[in-house]
Scaffold this motif. Structure first.
Motif, PDB file in Angstrom:
ATOM      1  N   LEU A 269      42.111  34.551  43.305  1.00  8.74           N
ATOM      2  CA  LEU A 269      41.351  35.591  42.613  1.00  8.74           C
ATOM      3  C   LEU A 269      40.088  35.925  43.398  1.00  8.74           C
ATOM      4  O   LEU A 269      39.716  37.096  43.544  1.00  8.74           O
ATOM      5  N   ALA A 270      39.411  34.894  43.910  1.00  7.03           N
ATOM      6  CA  ALA A 270      38.197  35.101  44.685  1.00  7.03           C
ATOM      7  C   ALA A 270      38.473  35.890  45.961  1.00  7.03           C
ATOM      8  O   ALA A 270      37.698  36.771  46.355  1.00  7.03           O
ATOM      9  N   ALA A 271      39.584  35.582  46.611  1.00  6.37           N
ATOM     10  CA  ALA A 271      39.939  36.304  47.834  1.00  6.37           C
ATOM     11  C   ALA A 271      40.181  37.786  47.542  1.00  6.37           C
ATOM     12  O   ALA A 271      39.803  38.656  48.343  1.00  6.37           O
ATOM     13  N   SER A 272      40.790  38.065  46.393  1.00  6.49           N
ATOM     14  CA  SER A 272      41.004  39.471  45.996  1.00  6.49           C
ATOM     15  C   SER A 272      39.671  40.186  45.818  1.00  6.49           C
ATOM     16  O   SER A 272      39.516  41.344  46.228  1.00  6.49           O
ATOM     17  N   HIS A 273      38.713  39.495  45.208  1.00  2.00           N
ATOM     18  CA  HIS A 273      37.388  40.089  45.030  1.00  2.00           C
ATOM     19  C   HIS A 273      36.700  40.325  46.367  1.00  2.00           C
ATOM     20  O   HIS A 273      36.051  41.362  46.568  1.00  2.00           O
ATOM     21  N   ALA A 274      36.805  39.361  47.269  1.00  2.00           N
ATOM     22  CA  ALA A 274      36.155  39.501  48.572  1.00  2.00           C
ATOM     23  C   ALA A 274      36.678  40.724  49.315  1.00  2.00           C
ATOM     24  O   ALA A 274      35.907  41.457  49.949  1.00  2.00           O
ATOM     25  N   ARG A 275      37.987  40.960  49.231  1.00  2.00           N
ATOM     26  CA  ARG A 275      38.558  42.130  49.896  1.00  2.00           C
ATOM     27  C   ARG A 275      38.035  43.420  49.278  1.00  2.00           C
ATOM     28  O   ARG A 275      37.737  44.393  49.995  1.00  2.00           O
ATOM     29  N   HIS A 284      28.671  45.633  42.646  1.00  3.29           N
ATOM     30  CA  HIS A 284      27.560  44.686  42.624  1.00  3.29           C
ATOM     31  C   HIS A 284      27.670  43.617  41.543  1.00  3.29           C
ATOM     32  O   HIS A 284      27.041  42.568  41.650  1.00  3.29           O
ATOM     33  N   VAL A 285      28.408  43.880  40.466  1.00  3.77           N
ATOM     34  CA  VAL A 285      28.456  42.957  39.336  1.00  3.77           C
ATOM     35  C   VAL A 285      29.841  42.314  39.279  1.00  3.77           C
ATOM     36  O   VAL A 285      30.845  43.007  39.094  1.00  3.77           O
ATOM     37  N   LEU A 286      29.893  40.996  39.413  1.00  4.76           N
ATOM     38  CA  LEU A 286      31.166  40.290  39.437  1.00  4.76           C
ATOM     39  C   LEU A 286      31.162  39.157  38.420  1.00  4.76           C
ATOM     40  O   LEU A 286      30.207  38.389  38.335  1.00  4.76           O
ATOM     41  N   GLY A 287      32.240  39.066  37.665  1.00  2.21           N
ATOM     42  CA  GLY A 287      32.411  37.995  36.694  1.00  2.21           C
ATOM     43  C   GLY A 287      33.882  37.844  36.388  1.00  2.21           C
ATOM     44  O   GLY A 287      34.741  38.204  37.196  1.00  2.21           O
ATOM     45  N   GLY A 288      34.197  37.316  35.212  1.00 12.14           N
ATOM     46  CA  GLY A 288      35.592  37.110  34.856  1.00 12.14           C
ATOM     47  C   GLY A 288      35.902  37.581  33.463  1.00 12.14           C
ATOM     48  O   GLY A 288      35.007  37.919  32.684  1.00 12.14           O
ATOM     49  N   CYS A 289      37.192  37.605  33.145  1.00  6.97           N
ATOM     50  CA  CYS A 289      37.633  37.959  31.802  1.00  6.97           C
ATOM     51  C   CYS A 289      38.697  36.935  31.403  1.00  6.97           C
ATOM     52  O   CYS A 289      38.581  35.761  31.739  1.00  6.97           O
ATOM     53  N   CYS A 290      39.712  37.335  30.681  1.00  9.61           N
ATOM     54  CA  CYS A 290      40.656  36.391  30.076  1.00  9.61           C
ATOM     55  C   CYS A 290      41.232  35.398  31.082  1.00  9.61           C
ATOM     56  O   CYS A 290      41.704  35.779  32.164  1.00  9.61           O
ATOM     57  N   GLY A 291      41.179  34.114  30.713  1.00 10.04           N
ATOM     58  CA  GLY A 291      41.726  33.064  31.537  1.00 10.04           C
ATOM     59  C   GLY A 291      40.771  32.500  32.566  1.00 10.04           C
ATOM     60  O   GLY A 291      41.065  31.488  33.207  1.00 10.04           O
ATOM     61  N   THR A 292      39.607  33.133  32.739  1.00 11.00           N
ATOM     62  CA  THR A 292      38.652  32.652  33.737  1.00 11.00           C
ATOM     63  C   THR A 292      37.578  31.794  33.073  1.00 11.00           C
ATOM     64  O   THR A 292      37.301  31.900  31.888  1.00 11.00           O
ATOM     65  N   ASP A 293      36.970  30.955  33.887  1.00 14.44           N
ATOM     66  CA  ASP A 293      35.851  30.132  33.437  1.00 14.44           C
ATOM     67  C   ASP A 293      34.904  29.949  34.621  1.00 14.44           C
ATOM     68  O   ASP A 293      34.989  30.691  35.605  1.00 14.44           O
ATOM     69  N   LEU A 294      34.042  28.958  34.538  1.00 17.27           N
ATOM     70  CA  LEU A 294      33.048  28.753  35.587  1.00 17.27           C
ATOM     71  C   LEU A 294      33.690  28.502  36.951  1.00 17.27           C
ATOM     72  O   LEU A 294      33.158  28.915  37.982  1.00 17.27           O
ATOM     73  N   ARG A 295      34.856  27.858  36.972  1.00 14.04           N
ATOM     74  CA  ARG A 295      35.532  27.598  38.241  1.00 14.04           C
ATOM     75  C   ARG A 295      35.864  28.891  38.972  1.00 14.04           C
ATOM     76  O   ARG A 295      35.684  29.014  40.193  1.00 14.04           O
ATOM     77  N   HIS A 296      36.357  29.864  38.225  1.00 10.93           N
ATOM     78  CA  HIS A 296      36.749  31.132  38.839  1.00 10.93           C
ATOM     79  C   HIS A 296      35.531  31.902  39.343  1.00 10.93           C
ATOM     80  O   HIS A 296      35.548  32.453  40.452  1.00 10.93           O
ATOM     81  N   VAL A 297      34.500  31.969  38.532  1.00  9.69           N
ATOM     82  CA  VAL A 297      33.314  32.725  38.946  1.00  9.69           C
ATOM     83  C   VAL A 297      32.608  32.022  40.103  1.00  9.69           C
ATOM     84  O   VAL A 297      32.067  32.676  40.999  1.00  9.69           O
ATOM     85  N   ARG A 298      32.662  30.691  40.126  1.00 11.82           N
ATOM     86  CA  ARG A 298      32.099  29.970  41.272  1.00 11.82           C
ATOM     87  C   ARG A 298      32.871  30.318  42.542  1.00 11.82           C
ATOM     88  O   ARG A 298      32.273  30.558  43.606  1.00 11.82           O
ATOM     89  N   ALA A 299      34.190  30.360  42.449  1.00 10.61           N
ATOM     90  CA  ALA A 299      34.999  30.714  43.626  1.00 10.61           C
ATOM     91  C   ALA A 299      34.691  32.135  44.079  1.00 10.61           C
ATOM     92  O   ALA A 299      34.593  32.408  45.292  1.00 10.61           O
ATOM     93  N   ILE A 300      34.518  33.043  43.131  1.00  8.28           N
ATOM     94  CA  ILE A 300      34.178  34.434  43.465  1.00  8.28           C
ATOM     95  C   ILE A 300      32.820  34.497  44.152  1.00  8.28           C
ATOM     96  O   ILE A 300      32.631  35.200  45.156  1.00  8.28           O
ATOM     97  N   ALA A 301      31.853  33.756  43.627  1.00  6.08           N
ATOM     98  CA  ALA A 301      30.507  33.740  44.218  1.00  6.08           C
ATOM     99  C   ALA A 301      30.547  33.190  45.638  1.00  6.08           C
ATOM    100  O   ALA A 301      29.897  33.725  46.543  1.00  6.08           O
ATOM    101  N   GLU A 302      31.320  32.135  45.847  1.00  2.00           N
ATOM    102  CA  GLU A 302      31.395  31.540  47.173  1.00  2.00           C
ATOM    103  C   GLU A 302      32.079  32.478  48.170  1.00  2.00           C
ATOM    104  O   GLU A 302      31.725  32.510  49.355  1.00  2.00           O
ATOM    105  N   ALA A 303      33.047  33.253  47.677  1.00  2.55           N
ATOM    106  CA  ALA A 303      33.763  34.175  48.559  1.00  2.55           C
ATOM    107  C   ALA A 303      32.952  35.435  48.857  1.00  2.55           C
ATOM    108  O   ALA A 303      33.030  35.976  49.962  1.00  2.55           O
ATOM    109  N   CYS A 304      32.197  35.898  47.881  1.00  5.35           N
ATOM    110  CA  CYS A 304      31.513  37.195  48.008  1.00  5.35           C
ATOM    111  C   CYS A 304      30.018  37.079  48.303  1.00  5.35           C
ATOM    112  O   CYS A 304      29.433  37.956  48.931  1.00  5.35           O
ATOM    113  N   TYR A 305      29.383  35.999  47.840  1.00  7.92           N
ATOM    114  CA  TYR A 305      27.940  35.815  48.014  1.00  7.92           C
ATOM    115  C   TYR A 305      27.651  34.441  48.619  1.00  7.92           C
ATOM    116  O   TYR A 305      26.926  33.634  48.038  1.00  7.92           O
ATOM    117  N   PRO A 306      28.223  34.110  49.781  1.00 11.48           N
ATOM    118  CA  PRO A 306      28.033  32.769  50.329  1.00 11.48           C
ATOM    119  C   PRO A 306      26.573  32.519  50.739  1.00 11.48           C
ATOM    120  O   PRO A 306      25.850  33.441  51.030  1.00 11.48           O
TER     121      PRO A 306
END
Length: 306
Positions: A269-275, A284-306
């Protein structure tokens, strides 16, 4: 109008309702997180939930959009939740006050924007109500007025399924003196549940409201469902500023029928966001919806805002 997320990267939280329901075992009648506002341990758990995301944003040096747990807390839901309209109003007020206190409880070195969240009048997966922009404006004004009294920074209409309801929310927010964000949900074909293409929906709302929303988002859909519909040359693409995606690739119908959580793959999911962020710099605003939690948003942050 304090909306720094128009110019800088922000995170927001994940799928609050599915996280509490499936990962933490909390009952959420009618999928309503307003039931967590109880003055007790459920409320404390909610605040701890937000603190985890605030810590994450601070770690990555980005802002945070603090979205209230009021998605399903508008008048039609009072009776199903066993609440009087007055009691529901008080929970809306308390939800905003709690988050306002939360954003000042620590001297965090990041901008924090407080959003009053509202959902569609009807089902979040179907285009079932209301039937006109005027009806939507009259209905949603009740909750928006509460947000205005509590001096939120903006109103976010989340999981909106029709152009008419989006127009009504935008007009009600304007009348209350608040900026608003419209977040559409789309089906697996990239179209709103009513059948309108995402770009056409954004253009239609802008035309009918004189570009009333501050910006637009997409939520409750996997990136695979809409990425192919995003055209860098489209005149509306600069109005799309945020994503709150599902971890699952399932359709809305499949998710509604599911009895177990589909948490997908956080890294995928994070890789999809990075692309997407690489292609569209205004996301500019990234988060999650159904099925996501802190793990997913952390992965997104690491991929997009390292």
């Amino acid at each position: 109008m304090y909306l720094p997320q128009l110019e800088a990267p922000f995170l927001t939280d994940g799928g609050l309702e599915t996280d509490f329901l499936y990962n933490h075992g909390y009952a959420l009648p009618h999928f309503s997180a307003i039931t967590l506002i109880d003055g007790g341990h459920r409320e404390n758990a909610l605040l701890d939930y937000y603190r985890g995301f605030l810590d994450l944003a601070e770690t990555h040096g980005v802002g945070f959009l603090l979205e209230s747990p009021t998605w399903r807390a508008s008048p039609d839901w009072a009776a199903p939740l066993g609440l009087s309209l007055e009691a529901l109003a008080e929970r809306n007020h308390r939800a905003i006050r709690l988050l306002d206190e939360l954003r000042i409880e620590q001297d965090r070195a990041i901008p924090i924007v407080l959003s009053g969240c509202l959902g569609p009048r009807g089902d979040g997966y179907r285009a079932d109500a209301p039937t006109s922009a005027r009806e939507a404006a009259a209905y949603h004004r009740w909750q928006i007025d509460i947000f205005a009294e509590e001096q939120v920074d903006l109103v976010s209409g989340i999981t909106i399924t029709t152009v008419a309801e989006a127009v009504g929310i935008a007009e009600a927010a304007r009348a209350a003196g608040l900026p608003c964000v419209i977040s559409f949900t789309v089906e697996t074909d990239g179209r709103l549940p009513e059948g309108t293409a995402l770009g056409e929906a954004i253009a239609a709302v802008d035309a009918q409201t004189r570009a009333g929303p501050a910006y637009y988002m997409v939520n409750c859909a996997h990136p695979d469902h809409f990425a192919r519909t995003l055209d860098p040359g489209a005149p509306w693409i600069g109005r799309l500023r945020g994503l709150r995606c599902n971890a699952s690739r399932r359709s809305h119908a499949e998710l509604e029928a599911a009895t177990e959580l589909d948490a997908g793959d956080p890294d995928e999911l994070a890789a999809s966001h990075a692309r997407l962020v690489e292609r569209f710099a205004d996301l500019h605003v990234l988060g999650g919806c159904c099925g996501t939690d802190l793990r997913h948003v952390r992965a997104i942050a690491e991929a997009c805002y390292p």
